[in-house]
Design a protein around this motif. Structure first.
Motif, short mmCIF file in Angstrom:
data_model
loop_
_atom_site.label_atom_id
_atom_site.label_comp_id
_atom_site.label_asym_id
_atom_site.label_seq_id
_atom_site.Cartn_x
_atom_site.Cartn_y
_atom_site.Cartn_z
N ALA A 1 44.35 36.49 45.44
CA ALA A 1 45.02 37.14 44.32
C ALA A 1 44.01 37.27 43.21
N GLU A 2 43.97 38.44 42.61
CA GLU A 2 43.00 38.71 41.55
C GLU A 2 43.73 38.97 40.24
N PHE A 3 43.20 38.42 39.19
CA PHE A 3 43.74 38.58 37.85
C PHE A 3 42.71 39.32 37.01
N GLU A 4 43.07 40.50 36.55
CA GLU A 4 42.18 41.33 35.74
C GLU A 4 42.04 40.72 34.36
N PRO A 5 41.08 41.20 33.60
CA PRO A 5 40.96 40.74 32.21
C PRO A 5 42.27 40.97 31.46
N VAL A 6 42.55 40.08 30.53
CA VAL A 6 43.78 40.15 29.74
C VAL A 6 43.94 41.56 29.17
N GLY A 7 45.14 42.13 29.33
CA GLY A 7 45.41 43.46 28.81
C GLY A 7 45.12 44.58 29.77
N ALA A 8 44.46 44.27 30.90
CA ALA A 8 44.14 45.32 31.87
C ALA A 8 45.40 45.69 32.67
N ALA A 9 45.43 46.91 33.14
CA ALA A 9 46.58 47.38 33.92
C ALA A 9 46.62 46.74 35.29
N ARG A 10 47.81 46.50 35.79
CA ARG A 10 47.99 45.95 37.14
C ARG A 10 48.14 47.07 38.14
N SER A 11 47.68 46.83 39.35
CA SER A 11 47.83 47.83 40.41
C SER A 11 48.71 47.26 41.52
N ASP A 12 48.98 48.06 42.50
CA ASP A 12 49.82 47.63 43.61
C ASP A 12 49.04 46.77 44.58
N LEU A 13 49.74 46.28 45.57
CA LEU A 13 49.16 45.46 46.62
C LEU A 13 48.00 46.19 47.28
N VAL A 14 46.92 45.45 47.48
CA VAL A 14 45.78 45.95 48.23
C VAL A 14 45.53 44.95 49.32
N ALA A 15 45.70 45.36 50.55
CA ALA A 15 45.48 44.44 51.66
C ALA A 15 44.36 44.94 52.54
N ALA A 16 43.42 44.06 52.80
CA ALA A 16 42.35 44.38 53.74
C ALA A 16 42.75 43.78 55.07
N GLY A 17 42.37 44.41 56.11
CA GLY A 17 42.80 43.76 57.31
C GLY A 17 42.17 44.22 58.51
N ALA B 1 49.86 38.63 39.61
CA ALA B 1 48.46 39.00 39.85
C ALA B 1 48.28 40.51 39.68
N SER B 2 47.07 40.91 39.40
CA SER B 2 46.74 42.33 39.30
C SER B 2 46.83 42.99 40.67
N ARG B 3 46.38 42.25 41.67
CA ARG B 3 46.46 42.72 43.05
C ARG B 3 46.27 41.51 43.95
N TRP B 4 46.69 41.64 45.20
CA TRP B 4 46.52 40.57 46.17
C TRP B 4 46.33 41.17 47.55
N GLY B 5 45.85 40.37 48.46
CA GLY B 5 45.65 40.88 49.81
C GLY B 5 45.33 39.77 50.78
N VAL B 6 45.04 40.17 52.00
CA VAL B 6 44.77 39.24 53.08
C VAL B 6 43.50 39.67 53.79
N ASP B 7 42.60 38.73 54.02
CA ASP B 7 41.41 38.95 54.83
C ASP B 7 41.54 38.07 56.07
N ARG B 8 41.24 38.63 57.23
CA ARG B 8 41.30 37.86 58.48
C ARG B 8 39.94 37.88 59.16
N ASP B 9 39.62 36.76 59.79
CA ASP B 9 38.42 36.71 60.61
C ASP B 9 38.74 35.83 61.82
N GLY B 10 37.77 35.50 62.60
CA GLY B 10 37.99 34.73 63.82
C GLY B 10 38.44 33.30 63.57
N LEU B 11 38.30 32.81 62.35
CA LEU B 11 38.67 31.43 62.05
C LEU B 11 40.07 31.30 61.45
N GLY B 12 40.62 32.37 60.93
CA GLY B 12 41.93 32.30 60.30
C GLY B 12 42.14 33.42 59.32
#
Length: 149
Positions: free
Chosen positions: A133-149, A117-128
């Motif tokens: 995971a996000e996939f950029e357009p073909v040929g786009a550069a990948r970035s490091d992990l991005v986690a929201a939390g 994946a280009s980047r991935w992360g985790v979102d949390r709320d009161g339910l779980g």
């Protein structure tokens, strides 16, 4: 010339069971086989299998004993951007990349997700929690992990 932008989204509910990953992979492949390149589809299927498998092994189910699986395809002049999202009831410890010994039977799933994946992360709320995971357009550069939390 601009071709404009479009968006399509899908959401399915699968059992919080090993069979849930198989059902999710099959549905994703059915919906996207004619829409995205075969190599991208293979990456999407692999990542979705890891995310659903992790939800089943390490997290609680949502009410009803299920996991929610969603994906969104956005098409623009830059190409296709796809986001996968797996929502479960959460776990005591959130998803993280672990070190795995070469002989270990598991522990590499999020390495696979991070590598494909280009980047991935985790979102949390009161339910779980939702792992995405996000996939950029073909040929786009990948970035490091991005986690929201």
């Amino acid at each position: 010339m601009s071709t404009g932008a479009g968006e399509r989204a899908w959401c399915v509910v699968v059992p919080h069971h090993a069979s849930g990953a198989r059902l999710a992979r099959r549905r994703l492949a059915e919906e996207l086989t004619e829409v995205v390149p075969a190599t991208l589809l293979a990456d999407l299927v692999a990542v979705l299998a890891e995310l659903v498998g992790n939800a089943v092994r390490h997290a609680d189910p949502l009410p009803g004993g299920v996991v929610r699986v969603a994906w969104r395809l956005r098409t623009s002049d830059e190409g296709q951007r796809i986001t996968l999202r797996v929502t479960d009831g959460g776990a005591t410890e959130g998803p993280r990349i672990r070190s795995a010994d070469p002989d270990a039977a598991d522990g590499r799933g999020l390495h696979i997700v991070s590598g494909l994946a280009s980047r991935w992360g985790v979102d949390r709320d009161g339910l779980g929690q939702s792992v995405w995971a996000e996939f950029e357009p073909v040929g786009a550069a990948r970035s490091d992990l991005v986690a929201a939390g």
